[in-house]
Design a protein around this motif. Sequence first.
Motif, mmCIF file in Angstrom:
data_model
loop_
_atom_site.group_PDB
_atom_site.id
_atom_site.type_symbol
_atom_site.label_atom_id
_atom_site.label_comp_id
_atom_site.label_asym_id
_atom_site.label_seq_id
_atom_site.Cartn_x
_atom_site.Cartn_y
_atom_site.Cartn_z
ATOM 1 N N VAL A 378 -23.155 -20.860 2.754
ATOM 2 C CA VAL A 378 -21.976 -20.163 2.251
ATOM 3 C C VAL A 378 -21.619 -20.736 0.888
ATOM 4 O O VAL A 378 -21.540 -21.969 0.716
ATOM 5 C CB VAL A 378 -20.784 -20.297 3.225
ATOM 6 C CG1 VAL A 378 -19.544 -19.621 2.662
ATOM 7 C CG2 VAL A 378 -21.138 -19.700 4.578
ATOM 8 N N PHE A 379 -21.420 -19.864 -0.084
ATOM 9 C CA PHE A 379 -21.057 -20.292 -1.439
ATOM 10 C C PHE A 379 -19.608 -19.905 -1.721
ATOM 11 O O PHE A 379 -19.190 -18.777 -1.420
ATOM 12 C CB PHE A 379 -21.995 -19.640 -2.466
ATOM 13 C CG PHE A 379 -23.437 -20.009 -2.270
ATOM 14 C CD1 PHE A 379 -23.957 -21.168 -2.829
ATOM 15 C CD2 PHE A 379 -24.274 -19.207 -1.500
ATOM 16 C CE1 PHE A 379 -25.294 -21.511 -2.635
ATOM 17 C CE2 PHE A 379 -25.607 -19.545 -1.295
ATOM 18 C CZ PHE A 379 -26.117 -20.706 -1.867
ATOM 19 N N THR A 380 -18.847 -20.843 -2.272
ATOM 20 C CA THR A 380 -17.440 -20.577 -2.575
ATOM 21 C C THR A 380 -17.154 -20.881 -4.040
ATOM 22 O O THR A 380 -17.760 -21.768 -4.637
ATOM 23 C CB THR A 380 -16.502 -21.436 -1.700
ATOM 24 O OG1 THR A 380 -16.721 -22.824 -1.991
ATOM 25 C CG2 THR A 380 -16.739 -21.180 -0.226
ATOM 26 N N ALA A 381 -16.218 -20.115 -4.603
ATOM 27 C CA ALA A 381 -15.773 -20.337 -5.977
ATOM 28 C C ALA A 381 -14.261 -20.513 -5.954
ATOM 29 O O ALA A 381 -13.568 -19.866 -5.161
ATOM 30 C CB ALA A 381 -16.148 -19.151 -6.863
ATOM 31 N N GLY A 382 -13.757 -21.388 -6.823
ATOM 32 C CA GLY A 382 -12.323 -21.647 -6.826
ATOM 33 C C GLY A 382 -11.747 -21.681 -8.217
ATOM 34 O O GLY A 382 -12.474 -21.746 -9.220
ATOM 35 N N TYR A 383 -10.419 -21.648 -8.272
ATOM 36 C CA TYR A 383 -9.737 -21.722 -9.565
ATOM 37 C C TYR A 383 -9.782 -23.128 -10.169
ATOM 38 O O TYR A 383 -9.227 -23.354 -11.243
ATOM 39 C CB TYR A 383 -8.280 -21.269 -9.411
ATOM 40 C CG TYR A 383 -8.110 -19.759 -9.433
ATOM 41 C CD1 TYR A 383 -9.214 -18.909 -9.520
ATOM 42 C CD2 TYR A 383 -6.852 -19.180 -9.377
ATOM 43 C CE1 TYR A 383 -9.065 -17.538 -9.541
ATOM 44 C CE2 TYR A 383 -6.690 -17.799 -9.397
ATOM 45 C CZ TYR A 383 -7.792 -16.982 -9.474
ATOM 46 O OH TYR A 383 -7.643 -15.619 -9.498
ATOM 47 N N ASP A 384 -10.439 -24.062 -9.465
ATOM 48 C CA ASP A 384 -10.729 -25.363 -10.083
ATOM 49 C C ASP A 384 -12.003 -25.280 -10.922
ATOM 50 O O ASP A 384 -12.520 -26.299 -11.391
ATOM 51 C CB ASP A 384 -10.861 -26.457 -9.019
ATOM 52 C CG ASP A 384 -11.952 -26.145 -7.984
ATOM 53 O OD1 ASP A 384 -12.585 -25.068 -8.086
ATOM 54 O OD2 ASP A 384 -12.168 -26.963 -7.080
ATOM 55 N N ASP A 385 -12.507 -24.029 -11.113
ATOM 56 C CA ASP A 385 -13.675 -23.751 -11.958
ATOM 57 C C ASP A 385 -14.938 -24.446 -11.462
ATOM 58 O O ASP A 385 -15.738 -24.962 -12.252
ATOM 59 C CB ASP A 385 -13.403 -24.149 -13.425
ATOM 60 C CG ASP A 385 -12.290 -23.319 -14.038
ATOM 61 O OD1 ASP A 385 -11.877 -22.336 -13.400
ATOM 62 O OD2 ASP A 385 -11.826 -23.657 -15.141
ATOM 63 N N HIS A 386 -15.126 -24.448 -10.144
ATOM 64 C CA HIS A 386 -16.341 -25.019 -9.548
ATOM 65 C C HIS A 386 -16.905 -24.067 -8.505
ATOM 66 O O HIS A 386 -16.155 -23.350 -7.829
ATOM 67 C CB HIS A 386 -16.053 -26.378 -8.897
ATOM 68 C CG HIS A 386 -16.128 -27.517 -9.862
ATOM 69 N ND1 HIS A 386 -15.110 -27.820 -10.724
ATOM 70 C CD2 HIS A 386 -17.124 -28.418 -10.124
ATOM 71 C CE1 HIS A 386 -15.446 -28.863 -11.474
ATOM 72 N NE2 HIS A 386 -16.665 -29.241 -11.130
ATOM 73 N N ILE A 387 -18.238 -24.083 -8.401
ATOM 74 C CA ILE A 387 -18.948 -23.352 -7.348
ATOM 75 C C ILE A 387 -19.465 -24.396 -6.366
ATOM 76 O O ILE A 387 -20.145 -25.347 -6.767
ATOM 77 C CB ILE A 387 -20.135 -22.541 -7.907
ATOM 78 C CG1 ILE A 387 -19.736 -21.804 -9.199
ATOM 79 C CG2 ILE A 387 -20.681 -21.582 -6.858
ATOM 80 C CD1 ILE A 387 -18.581 -20.847 -9.056
ATOM 81 N N ARG A 388 -19.111 -24.230 -5.092
ATOM 82 C CA ARG A 388 -19.520 -25.209 -4.082
ATOM 83 C C ARG A 388 -20.309 -24.519 -2.969
ATOM 84 O O ARG A 388 -20.278 -23.290 -2.832
ATOM 85 C CB ARG A 388 -18.297 -25.933 -3.497
ATOM 86 C CG ARG A 388 -17.478 -26.669 -4.544
ATOM 87 C CD ARG A 388 -16.298 -27.418 -3.942
ATOM 88 N NE ARG A 388 -15.413 -27.933 -4.965
ATOM 89 C CZ ARG A 388 -15.585 -29.070 -5.615
ATOM 90 N NH1 ARG A 388 -16.637 -29.833 -5.340
ATOM 91 N NH2 ARG A 388 -14.722 -29.473 -6.533
ATOM 92 N N GLU A 389 -21.006 -25.341 -2.175
ATOM 93 C CA GLU A 389 -21.916 -24.811 -1.159
ATOM 94 C C GLU A 389 -21.619 -25.458 0.189
ATOM 95 O O GLU A 389 -21.472 -26.684 0.286
ATOM 96 C CB GLU A 389 -23.353 -25.134 -1.592
ATOM 97 C CG GLU A 389 -24.429 -24.599 -0.688
ATOM 98 C CD GLU A 389 -25.813 -25.017 -1.184
ATOM 99 O OE1 GLU A 389 -26.595 -25.521 -0.367
ATOM 100 O OE2 GLU A 389 -26.091 -24.852 -2.395
ATOM 101 N N ILE A 390 -21.485 -24.617 1.224
ATOM 102 C CA ILE A 390 -21.248 -25.114 2.589
ATOM 103 C C ILE A 390 -22.532 -24.974 3.387
ATOM 104 O O ILE A 390 -23.136 -23.898 3.426
ATOM 105 C CB ILE A 390 -20.128 -24.321 3.290
ATOM 106 C CG1 ILE A 390 -18.820 -24.412 2.506
ATOM 107 C CG2 ILE A 390 -19.920 -24.809 4.717
ATOM 108 C CD1 ILE A 390 -17.731 -23.492 3.022
ATOM 109 N N GLU A 391 -22.925 -26.069 4.014
ATOM 110 C CA GLU A 391 -24.087 -26.039 4.906
ATOM 111 C C GLU A 391 -23.627 -26.529 6.266
ATOM 112 O O GLU A 391 -23.065 -27.615 6.372
ATOM 113 C CB GLU A 391 -25.208 -26.931 4.360
ATOM 114 C CG GLU A 391 -26.572 -26.483 4.824
ATOM 115 C CD GLU A 391 -27.699 -27.061 3.970
ATOM 116 O OE1 GLU A 391 -28.820 -27.112 4.479
ATOM 117 O OE2 GLU A 391 -27.458 -27.458 2.813
ATOM 118 N N GLY A 392 -23.824 -25.721 7.312
ATOM 119 C CA GLY A 392 -23.258 -26.059 8.614
ATOM 120 C C GLY A 392 -21.755 -25.838 8.559
ATOM 121 O O GLY A 392 -21.283 -24.729 8.360
ATOM 122 N N SER A 393 -20.999 -26.921 8.706
ATOM 123 C CA SER A 393 -19.533 -26.815 8.591
ATOM 124 C C SER A 393 -18.992 -27.854 7.616
ATOM 125 O O SER A 393 -17.856 -28.305 7.744
ATOM 126 C CB SER A 393 -18.886 -26.993 9.971
ATOM 127 O OG SER A 393 -19.239 -28.251 10.503
#
Length: 612
Positions: A378-393
């Motif tokens: 799962v890929f998430t984007a935020g108003y902290d101007d970062h793209i992060r990645e979730i693997e598992g939980s």
Amino acid sequence: MSSKQIALYPCSPNTVRGTSTKISASKDKVVYTNGKTVIIRDLKNAALSTTFSGHAYNTTVARFSPSGFYCASADITGTVKIWDTIGEDQTVKGEYKVLSGKVNDLAWDGESKRIIAVGDGREKFGHAFLADSGSSTGQISGHSKVINAVSIRYQRPFRAATASDDNSIVFHQGVPFKYDKTIRTHTKFVQDVQFGPSGDHFASVGSDSKIFLYDGKTGETVAEFTDSPHKGTIMSCSWSPDSKSFFTTSLDCTVRLWDIESRKSLQAWTVGSGVPNQQVGGVWSGISDLVSLSMSGDLNVFDLRTGDKPTRILQAPQKAITAASSTSSNTFFAGSADGRVLSYNVDSTSPSDAVQLVGGTLHTSLVSGMATASSGKVFTAGYDDHIREIEGSTYTPASIPSLSQPKSVAVTSDETVFVAGITSVEAIRNNQRVFELKPSYAPSAVGAGGLVVAVGGEDKRVHVYTWNGNTLTEKLVLPESEGTITALAVSNDGALIVQGNSAGKIALYHSQSGEPIPTRWDWHTARISSLEFFPALSPTHVVSGSLDTNLYVWSLENISKRVLIKGAGPGGVNCVIWLGDAQVTDGKKTGRVLSAGADGCVRVWEVELPGK
């Protein structure tokens, strides 16, 4: 065409730093407020929770009647509503304007007939009235500053105690309630006061970290609890059903259980450290469940028989849900306006397993986009101007800064993540930026399916690109829409594109030719916030969510057919997603759809799918 709500996952209570948050319990349920919503949360199964959305302004406190059949809730304008908790209608029994300012606390008498509301006001700080008519039943007086808490003795002769920022407690006789005496045991703000169920005693706690016990009939001070005191402001106290003990919650991150006879601390629990773990409220639920509220919104459930930590921690979003994405037929993630991301499992009945906070380094501000790759990442984007990645939980340690503030994310079949920012569209693979597009228009939304990428802009158009693994090539531009493109979805095979705009209109196109498919899907009355095909491959239906609080399921097989779920998200629906595949029940084809939005609650609906 029918639909029914099959689950509701509630938000957490709203908390304010340095302010006591009042929560109330009846059997296995607790009631609290967040925004304009009153939530009745089931402690045994979160999905069985219910909400009341009858207030026009932000709510401040809610209390169950002793009978459990009614609930009284109040808001920042001084309005109190009494409504039915049994049944789905939630009939409002009475609505009364009792104060000119915010209501901080409410108390019922033992007969479920009378209520005292206290808080802030110009001419008075408290009002006693009858629940069924609103008629006055006495006068609450004696304070010079805002009242923080109130409690009524359940037995006759009735007594009432109020706690205030003027460092005093006022004891009232009743009914009708009238001033009896002022008690000045505390040296700082008095945060909470509660009568025991037996009526023999009442206790008070305050910002001076002190606990006092008083006689329930006369108001005389009986004792001060000095054994193992709290080291910070005590925010709440709540009595056991047998009136032999009570527990207190404090800003020193501890919860303590006190014995009335020995006046000593029986047990102490420490809930972490730091501001998020400050304990700002608490209530005794049932026989042995002690529920305390952390500043972060987590509800900690303690059992008298177990040691030094909560038996379970109930987590949920505290702010509006702004993004969501499913990972399987029964699990999904939801991100909120404060940067928290939670994982949900709709098949779990355990309240602490059904909703869990994602581990790792979270976003520091609003989660603006979320997308799931075919591998389950799962890929998430935020108003902290970062793209992060979730693997598992759990979030992986790696993250990549975006070129501009991200608004939306989508994933192609080769697991390339496309991020639509304010000024750019960027492609990210394996935590590395592999392509960057600086379009002449300002991107507002992105959708992807197969190797087709659609980018919506503030120029009211959708630009369709193909992705070859290295570069985006613009293929065509769809006709101008009536407003800014606010939502986009592309079918998994890349054949269809559905777009929604700020005017509430939805349009469907063939991605290869750009030919429109006549739909007349213009039943929403406000901005379209989310769209999704179902099933993703060779779709037959589309679901849409809007700021107008409604959700529609549209048929691709028969364009004229639709299902409306009215009020699917009070305050506005921010995201809609499908869960699992279609099922056939009683000869009818049904699907599960999820809506989430401004009230921080997630609702799961079973919808009869409109057919040919």
